[in-house]
Design a protein around this motif. Structure first.
Motif, PDB file in Angstrom:
ATOM      1  N   SER A  93      16.419  -8.782 -14.900  1.00  0.00           N
ATOM      2  CA  SER A  93      16.975 -10.125 -15.075  1.00  0.00           C
ATOM      3  C   SER A  93      16.135 -11.007 -15.999  1.00  0.00           C
ATOM      4  O   SER A  93      14.947 -10.771 -16.216  1.00  0.00           O
ATOM      5  CB  SER A  93      17.096 -10.823 -13.712  1.00  0.00           C
ATOM      6  OG  SER A  93      15.809 -11.151 -13.208  1.00  0.00           O
ATOM      7  N   GLN A 134      17.643 -17.556 -12.200  1.00  0.00           N
ATOM      8  CA  GLN A 134      18.195 -16.757 -11.103  1.00  0.00           C
ATOM      9  C   GLN A 134      19.495 -17.349 -10.560  1.00  0.00           C
ATOM     10  O   GLN A 134      20.300 -16.650  -9.959  1.00  0.00           O
ATOM     11  CB  GLN A 134      17.156 -16.614  -9.980  1.00  0.00           C
ATOM     12  CG  GLN A 134      17.607 -15.648  -8.906  1.00  0.00           C
ATOM     13  CD  GLN A 134      16.477 -15.286  -7.959  1.00  0.00           C
ATOM     14  OE1 GLN A 134      15.346 -15.085  -8.376  1.00  0.00           O
ATOM     15  NE2 GLN A 134      16.792 -15.203  -6.680  1.00  0.00           N
ATOM     16  N   TRP A 167      23.258 -15.797 -10.891  1.00  0.00           N
ATOM     17  CA  TRP A 167      23.851 -14.773 -10.015  1.00  0.00           C
ATOM     18  C   TRP A 167      24.696 -15.450  -8.940  1.00  0.00           C
ATOM     19  O   TRP A 167      24.440 -15.320  -7.747  1.00  0.00           O
ATOM     20  CB  TRP A 167      22.760 -13.922  -9.379  1.00  0.00           C
ATOM     21  CG  TRP A 167      21.997 -13.103 -10.357  1.00  0.00           C
ATOM     22  CD1 TRP A 167      20.918 -13.498 -11.095  1.00  0.00           C
ATOM     23  CD2 TRP A 167      22.256 -11.751 -10.721  1.00  0.00           C
ATOM     24  NE1 TRP A 167      20.490 -12.467 -11.890  1.00  0.00           N
ATOM     25  CE2 TRP A 167      21.299 -11.372 -11.684  1.00  0.00           C
ATOM     26  CE3 TRP A 167      23.221 -10.815 -10.319  1.00  0.00           C
ATOM     27  CZ2 TRP A 167      21.262 -10.103 -12.252  1.00  0.00           C
ATOM     28  CZ3 TRP A 167      23.174  -9.556 -10.884  1.00  0.00           C
ATOM     29  CH2 TRP A 167      22.214  -9.206 -11.834  1.00  0.00           C
TER      30      TRP A 167
END
Length: 198
Positions: free
Chosen positions: A142, A160, A163
């Protein structure tokens, strides 16, 4: 990028402090030894995974993932898929979760993301929780992991939050989980930035 403003909170800072204290009590006070229960694992498990996954003692169908799960979102038990009709006690679910988070998420992340154990505890916990929810390979590859390796922790926390989709669409529950949580539960980005120096 996040949909909402990401900010450190008192509950996030308190959760980090409690996890560090619990790790010390569990024998993690030695600088040179790997603690039995690392603070990041405790923080991820107690503050992020359990509250968001909930506890289901009988297997149920997850309509987003289209798979059976049980306990705190377990989709496999002893390497085999969860099946309809399975059941566990609360204590069994706790033991399964504790062992699995350390073995299947913390362990691989420490090996596959350079410098992972030197990241701030909140960053580690958010990444463990994310990996628990969307997979270790997803986390390792990622943008969040790449930014954290570069020491760009706040940007990693925000990255993050991408997601937040299931079945190709943004899901409000995942937005809350990835970002600032809700009244009862802390979000991953909230915990992630609460341990950073501002």
């Amino acid at each position: 990028m996040p949909i909402n403003k990401i900010a450190a909170t008192k509950r996030g800072k308190a959760a980090i402090a409690a996890a560090i204290f619990a790790a010390v009590l569990a024998g993690g006070q030695s600088y040179f030894a790997e603690p039995e229960r690392p603070a990041a694992v405790i923080l991820a498990t107690e503050t992020l995974i359990k509250p968001w996954e909930g506890l289901v003692l009988k297997s149920h169908w997850d309509p987003y993932a289209k798979i059976w799960d049980i306990c705190h979102g377990e989709t496999q038990i002893d390497g085999k898929p969860v099946k309809p009709g399975m059941s566990f006690t609360s204590a069994e679910c706790e033991a399964i979760l504790e062992a699995r988070v350390k073995r299947d998420y913390y362990g691989p992340l420490t090996k596959q993301i350079k410098g992972f154990t030197r990241f701030p505890i909140g960053v580690q916990a958010a990444m463990i929780s994310g990996a628990y929810n969307f997979g270790v390979s997803g986390m390792v590859n990622s943008t969040a992991a790449r930014l954290a390796v570069q020491g760009r922790y706040r940007e990693a926390c925000e990255a993050q939050t991408a997601w937040n989709k299931a079945g190709g669409r943004v899901v409000q529950g995942l937005v809350k989980r990835r970002e600032m949580g809700d009244a009862q539960r802390a979000g991953e980005a909230e915990i992630c930035v609460s341990g950073l120096s501002q």
